[in-house]
Design a protein around this motif. Structure first.
Motif, PDB file in Angstrom:
ATOM      1  N   THR A  23       0.862  -1.162   0.000  1.00  0.00           N
ATOM      2  CA  THR A  23       0.000   0.000   0.000  1.00  0.00           C
ATOM      3  C   THR A  23       0.905   1.220   0.000  1.00  0.00           C
ATOM      4  O   THR A  23       2.022   1.170   0.501  1.00  0.00           O
ATOM      5  CB  THR A  23      -0.963  -0.012   1.202  1.00  0.00           C
ATOM      6  N   SER A  24       0.413   2.292  -0.576  1.00  0.00           N
ATOM      7  CA  SER A  24       1.267   3.462  -0.734  1.00  0.00           C
ATOM      8  C   SER A  24       0.487   4.732  -0.457  1.00  0.00           C
ATOM      9  O   SER A  24      -0.725   4.779  -0.645  1.00  0.00           O
ATOM     10  CB  SER A  24       1.803   3.475  -2.170  1.00  0.00           C
ATOM     11  N   ASN A  25       1.182   5.742   0.023  1.00  0.00           N
ATOM     12  CA  ASN A  25       0.585   7.059   0.197  1.00  0.00           C
ATOM     13  C   ASN A  25       1.624   8.121  -0.123  1.00  0.00           C
ATOM     14  O   ASN A  25       2.671   7.812  -0.686  1.00  0.00           O
ATOM     15  CB  ASN A  25      -0.010   7.221   1.609  1.00  0.00           C
ATOM     16  N   LYS A  26       1.351   9.336   0.262  1.00  0.00           N
ATOM     17  CA  LYS A  26       2.218  10.464  -0.071  1.00  0.00           C
ATOM     18  C   LYS A  26       3.611  10.342   0.547  1.00  0.00           C
ATOM     19  O   LYS A  26       4.598  10.792  -0.018  1.00  0.00           O
ATOM     20  CB  LYS A  26       1.534  11.742   0.421  1.00  0.00           C
ATOM     21  N   TYR A  27       3.712   9.722   1.713  1.00  0.00           N
ATOM     22  CA  TYR A  27       4.967   9.707   2.468  1.00  0.00           C
ATOM     23  C   TYR A  27       5.742   8.400   2.404  1.00  0.00           C
ATOM     24  O   TYR A  27       6.967   8.411   2.458  1.00  0.00           O
ATOM     25  CB  TYR A  27       4.693  10.048   3.939  1.00  0.00           C
ATOM     26  N   VAL A  28       5.038   7.278   2.343  1.00  0.00           N
ATOM     27  CA  VAL A  28       5.720   5.984   2.390  1.00  0.00           C
ATOM     28  C   VAL A  28       5.028   4.959   1.494  1.00  0.00           C
ATOM     29  O   VAL A  28       3.873   5.124   1.109  1.00  0.00           O
ATOM     30  CB  VAL A  28       5.766   5.398   3.823  1.00  0.00           C
ATOM     31  N   THR A  29       5.766   3.894   1.213  1.00  0.00           N
ATOM     32  CA  THR A  29       5.208   2.687   0.608  1.00  0.00           C
ATOM     33  C   THR A  29       5.399   1.582   1.630  1.00  0.00           C
ATOM     34  O   THR A  29       6.500   1.401   2.141  1.00  0.00           O
ATOM     35  CB  THR A  29       5.939   2.333  -0.695  1.00  0.00           C
ATOM     36  N   ILE A  30       4.325   0.862   1.931  1.00  0.00           N
ATOM     37  CA  ILE A  30       4.382  -0.182   2.950  1.00  0.00           C
ATOM     38  C   ILE A  30       4.130  -1.532   2.292  1.00  0.00           C
ATOM     39  O   ILE A  30       3.093  -1.740   1.678  1.00  0.00           O
ATOM     40  CB  ILE A  30       3.332   0.056   4.053  1.00  0.00           C
ATOM     41  N   PHE A  31       5.107  -2.431   2.418  1.00  0.00           N
ATOM     42  CA  PHE A  31       4.946  -3.807   1.980  1.00  0.00           C
ATOM     43  C   PHE A  31       4.641  -4.630   3.219  1.00  0.00           C
ATOM     44  O   PHE A  31       5.271  -4.438   4.264  1.00  0.00           O
ATOM     45  CB  PHE A  31       6.232  -4.329   1.333  1.00  0.00           C
ATOM     46  N   PHE A  32       3.675  -5.546   3.123  1.00  0.00           N
ATOM     47  CA  PHE A  32       3.327  -6.349   4.291  1.00  0.00           C
ATOM     48  C   PHE A  32       2.924  -7.748   3.866  1.00  0.00           C
ATOM     49  O   PHE A  32       2.408  -7.958   2.769  1.00  0.00           O
ATOM     50  CB  PHE A  32       2.202  -5.690   5.108  1.00  0.00           C
ATOM     51  N   GLY A  33       3.203  -8.692   4.734  1.00  0.00           N
ATOM     52  CA  GLY A  33       2.864 -10.078   4.454  1.00  0.00           C
ATOM     53  C   GLY A  33       3.286 -10.966   5.597  1.00  0.00           C
ATOM     54  O   GLY A  33       3.919 -10.530   6.554  1.00  0.00           O
ATOM     55  N   ASN A  34       2.915 -12.232   5.505  1.00  0.00           N
ATOM     56  CA  ASN A  34       3.276 -13.216   6.527  1.00  0.00           C
ATOM     57  C   ASN A  34       4.663 -13.765   6.251  1.00  0.00           C
ATOM     58  O   ASN A  34       4.995 -14.066   5.112  1.00  0.00           O
ATOM     59  CB  ASN A  34       2.273 -14.363   6.546  1.00  0.00           C
ATOM     60  N   LEU A  35       5.445 -13.896   7.303  1.00  0.00           N
ATOM     61  CA  LEU A  35       6.754 -14.534   7.207  1.00  0.00           C
ATOM     62  C   LEU A  35       6.768 -15.765   8.102  1.00  0.00           C
ATOM     63  O   LEU A  35       6.149 -15.777   9.163  1.00  0.00           O
ATOM     64  CB  LEU A  35       7.869 -13.583   7.676  1.00  0.00           C
ATOM     65  N   THR A  36       7.481 -16.788   7.687  1.00  0.00           N
ATOM     66  CA  THR A  36       7.646 -17.954   8.549  1.00  0.00           C
ATOM     67  C   THR A  36       8.754 -17.661   9.553  1.00  0.00           C
ATOM     68  O   THR A  36       9.544 -16.740   9.373  1.00  0.00           O
ATOM     69  CB  THR A  36       8.034 -19.182   7.706  1.00  0.00           C
ATOM     70  N   ASN A  37       8.810 -18.413  10.625  1.00  0.00           N
ATOM     71  CA  ASN A  37       9.825 -18.276  11.680  1.00  0.00           C
ATOM     72  C   ASN A  37       9.832 -16.871  12.287  1.00  0.00           C
ATOM     73  O   ASN A  37      10.872 -16.299  12.514  1.00  0.00           O
ATOM     74  CB  ASN A  37      11.240 -18.562  11.160  1.00  0.00           C
ATOM     75  N   LYS A  38       8.691 -16.326  12.557  1.00  0.00           N
ATOM     76  CA  LYS A  38       8.612 -14.964  13.051  1.00  0.00           C
ATOM     77  C   LYS A  38       7.977 -14.952  14.427  1.00  0.00           C
ATOM     78  O   LYS A  38       7.090 -15.737  14.705  1.00  0.00           O
ATOM     79  CB  LYS A  38       7.812 -14.137  12.055  1.00  0.00           C
ATOM     80  N   ASN A  39       8.423 -14.035  15.265  1.00  0.00           N
ATOM     81  CA  ASN A  39       7.883 -13.891  16.609  1.00  0.00           C
ATOM     82  C   ASN A  39       6.527 -13.184  16.536  1.00  0.00           C
ATOM     83  O   ASN A  39       6.452 -12.042  16.110  1.00  0.00           O
ATOM     84  CB  ASN A  39       8.871 -13.079  17.463  1.00  0.00           C
ATOM     85  N   LYS A  40       5.452 -13.857  16.950  1.00  0.00           N
ATOM     86  CA  LYS A  40       4.101 -13.297  16.853  1.00  0.00           C
ATOM     87  C   LYS A  40       3.795 -12.294  17.978  1.00  0.00           C
ATOM     88  O   LYS A  40       2.783 -11.636  17.955  1.00  0.00           O
ATOM     89  CB  LYS A  40       3.050 -14.410  16.888  1.00  0.00           C
ATOM     90  N   ASN A  41       4.662 -12.208  18.983  1.00  0.00           N
ATOM     91  CA  ASN A  41       4.407 -11.306  20.104  1.00  0.00           C
ATOM     92  C   ASN A  41       4.966  -9.911  19.882  1.00  0.00           C
ATOM     93  O   ASN A  41       4.713  -9.008  20.671  1.00  0.00           O
ATOM     94  CB  ASN A  41       5.024 -11.880  21.386  1.00  0.00           C
ATOM     95  N   SER A  42       5.758  -9.719  18.842  1.00  0.00           N
ATOM     96  CA  SER A  42       6.351  -8.405  18.610  1.00  0.00           C
ATOM     97  C   SER A  42       6.091  -7.959  17.179  1.00  0.00           C
ATOM     98  O   SER A  42       5.723  -8.746  16.317  1.00  0.00           O
ATOM     99  CB  SER A  42       7.847  -8.446  18.896  1.00  0.00           C
TER     100      SER A  42
END
Length: 113
Positions: A23-42
């Protein structure tokens, strides 16, 4: 109090996120998705500023602003911790007010849920 924000560290993580949703706006572009081996609490998030934006002082200022905004966002709004985020800053962040940037990013992260 220690922050619950972790940075992405491996090249594979960056590549995976760059191929996922964005997603993108005037100030930033944000990429997001699920990663394996990732800490779900942070919150797994990294900030990127390109050399085209300016010298190291300007780039670090942008990263400090983004880190501060995300610390506030983590406390005030509910962010989906199942996702990992890659935030790429645009040059318009340099001359904009902190308050406007913060409001825009809060709205963007509310939309990502």
């Amino acid at each position: 109090m220690k922050s619950k924000i972790l940075a992405l560290s491996r090249n594979e993580e960056f590549r995976t996120l760059l191929k996922s949703k964005k997603t993108s706006n005037k100030y930033v572009t944000i990429f997001f998705g699920n990663l394996t081996n990732k800490n779900k609490n942070s919150l797994n998030i990294s900030f990127v500023t390109k050399k085209k934006i300016g010298n190291a002082v300007k780039r670090n200022k942008i990263k400090r602003r983004l880190r501060n905004i995300m610390n506030d966002a983590y406390k005030k709004i509910s962010i989906n911790l199942n996702y990992s985020y890659l935030v790429i800053a645009k040059s318009t962040m340099l001359n904009s007010e902190f308050k406007k940037i913060k409001e825009t990013l809060f709205l963007e992260f509310e939309r990502i849920k």
